[in-house]
Design a protein around this motif. Structure first.
Motif, short mmCIF file in Angstrom:
data_model
loop_
_atom_site.label_atom_id
_atom_site.label_comp_id
_atom_site.label_asym_id
_atom_site.label_seq_id
_atom_site.Cartn_x
_atom_site.Cartn_y
_atom_site.Cartn_z
N ALA A 22 0.84 -1.21 0.00
CA ALA A 22 0.00 0.00 0.00
C ALA A 22 0.87 1.25 0.00
N GLU A 23 1.95 1.25 0.73
CA GLU A 23 2.84 2.40 0.75
C GLU A 23 3.48 2.60 -0.63
N ALA A 24 3.87 1.54 -1.29
CA ALA A 24 4.43 1.64 -2.64
C ALA A 24 3.40 2.21 -3.61
N VAL A 25 2.17 1.73 -3.54
CA VAL A 25 1.11 2.22 -4.42
C VAL A 25 0.82 3.69 -4.13
N ARG A 26 0.84 4.07 -2.87
CA ARG A 26 0.63 5.48 -2.50
C ARG A 26 1.67 6.37 -3.18
N ILE A 27 2.91 5.94 -3.19
CA ILE A 27 3.98 6.71 -3.83
C ILE A 27 3.71 6.84 -5.33
N VAL A 28 3.29 5.77 -5.96
CA VAL A 28 2.98 5.81 -7.40
C VAL A 28 1.84 6.79 -7.65
N SER A 31 2.69 10.39 -7.54
CA SER A 31 3.59 10.87 -8.59
C SER A 31 2.87 11.71 -9.62
N GLY A 32 1.56 11.52 -9.77
CA GLY A 32 0.80 12.25 -10.76
C GLY A 32 0.85 11.62 -12.15
N LEU A 33 1.64 10.56 -12.31
CA LEU A 33 1.72 9.87 -13.60
C LEU A 33 0.53 8.92 -13.75
N PRO A 34 0.07 8.69 -14.99
CA PRO A 34 -1.02 7.74 -15.18
C PRO A 34 -0.63 6.37 -14.62
N ASN A 35 -1.53 5.74 -13.87
CA ASN A 35 -1.21 4.46 -13.26
C ASN A 35 -2.46 3.68 -12.97
N ARG A 36 -2.28 2.38 -12.72
CA ARG A 36 -3.36 1.50 -12.26
C ARG A 36 -2.71 0.35 -11.50
N THR A 37 -3.43 -0.17 -10.56
CA THR A 37 -2.93 -1.29 -9.77
C THR A 37 -3.90 -2.46 -9.90
N THR A 38 -3.34 -3.64 -10.14
CA THR A 38 -4.12 -4.88 -10.18
C THR A 38 -3.62 -5.78 -9.05
N SER A 39 -4.13 -6.98 -9.00
CA SER A 39 -3.72 -7.89 -7.93
C SER A 39 -2.26 -8.33 -8.05
N MET A 40 -1.67 -8.18 -9.24
CA MET A 40 -0.31 -8.68 -9.46
C MET A 40 0.72 -7.59 -9.73
N PHE A 41 0.32 -6.48 -10.36
CA PHE A 41 1.27 -5.45 -10.78
C PHE A 41 0.68 -4.06 -10.60
N THR A 42 1.56 -3.09 -10.55
CA THR A 42 1.18 -1.69 -10.70
C THR A 42 1.76 -1.24 -12.02
N GLU A 45 2.76 4.99 -16.44
CA GLU A 45 3.14 5.46 -17.77
C GLU A 45 3.95 6.75 -17.68
N GLY A 46 5.01 6.80 -18.48
CA GLY A 46 5.83 8.00 -18.56
C GLY A 46 7.16 7.67 -19.20
N SER A 47 8.05 8.63 -19.18
CA SER A 47 9.40 8.41 -19.71
C SER A 47 10.24 7.68 -18.66
N TRP A 48 11.38 7.15 -19.11
CA TRP A 48 12.33 6.52 -18.17
C TRP A 48 12.62 7.47 -17.02
N ASP A 49 12.94 8.71 -17.37
CA ASP A 49 13.35 9.68 -16.35
C ASP A 49 12.25 10.01 -15.37
N GLU A 50 11.00 9.88 -15.78
CA GLU A 50 9.88 10.12 -14.87
C GLU A 50 9.57 8.90 -14.02
N VAL A 51 9.57 7.73 -14.65
CA VAL A 51 9.07 6.52 -14.00
C VAL A 51 10.09 5.86 -13.07
N MET A 52 11.33 5.76 -13.50
CA MET A 52 12.31 5.01 -12.70
C MET A 52 12.51 5.58 -11.29
N PRO A 53 12.54 6.90 -11.09
CA PRO A 53 12.64 7.40 -9.71
C PRO A 53 11.42 7.02 -8.86
#
Length: 107
Positions: A22-28, A31-42, A45-53
């Motif tokens: 839940a803490e990891a999902v909160r951080i995502v 971030s303000g980047l488009p995202n979705r969480t399922t039972s297996m993955f979060t 969407e964004g560039s490398w420089d946006e997403v990797m941090p």
């Protein structure tokens, strides 16, 4: 543009990892980047420089307390692709399924 799917979880936290995930999902989400969480993955969407941090901050949060961390990352990297692939990829598949259903009468 790219869509990244990642799964991060502590390996030594016992039976339930919901609080750490839940803490990891909160951080995502923060971030303000488009995202979705399922039972297996979060997915995010964004560039490398946006997403990797963001993935790094989420991983660091899960590892707080000295936990060993498992991280799996998968990426669909499409240079020049328009924003919104996180949703449009699914929409294209749903359109094809709907067309198949109307042609064959099967769902």
């Amino acid at each position: 543009m790219a869509v990244f799917a990642f799964s991060v979880a502590p390996m030594t936290a016992g039976e339930s990892v919901a609080d750490q995930v839940a803490e990891a999902v909160r951080i995502v989400r923060e971030s303000g980047l488009p995202n979705r969480t399922t039972s297996m993955f979060t997915e995010i969407e964004g560039s490398w420089d946006e997403v990797m941090p963001v993935i790094q901050r989420a991983t660091d949060a899960v590892g707080r307390g000295g936990h060993r961390v498992s991280l799996v990352i998968k990426a669909d990297i499409r240079p020049g692709a328009a924003d919104g692939q996180i949703d449009s990829k699914i929409a294209r598949v749903e359109e094809r399924l709907a067309a198949d259903q109307s042609e064959t009468g099967h769902s």
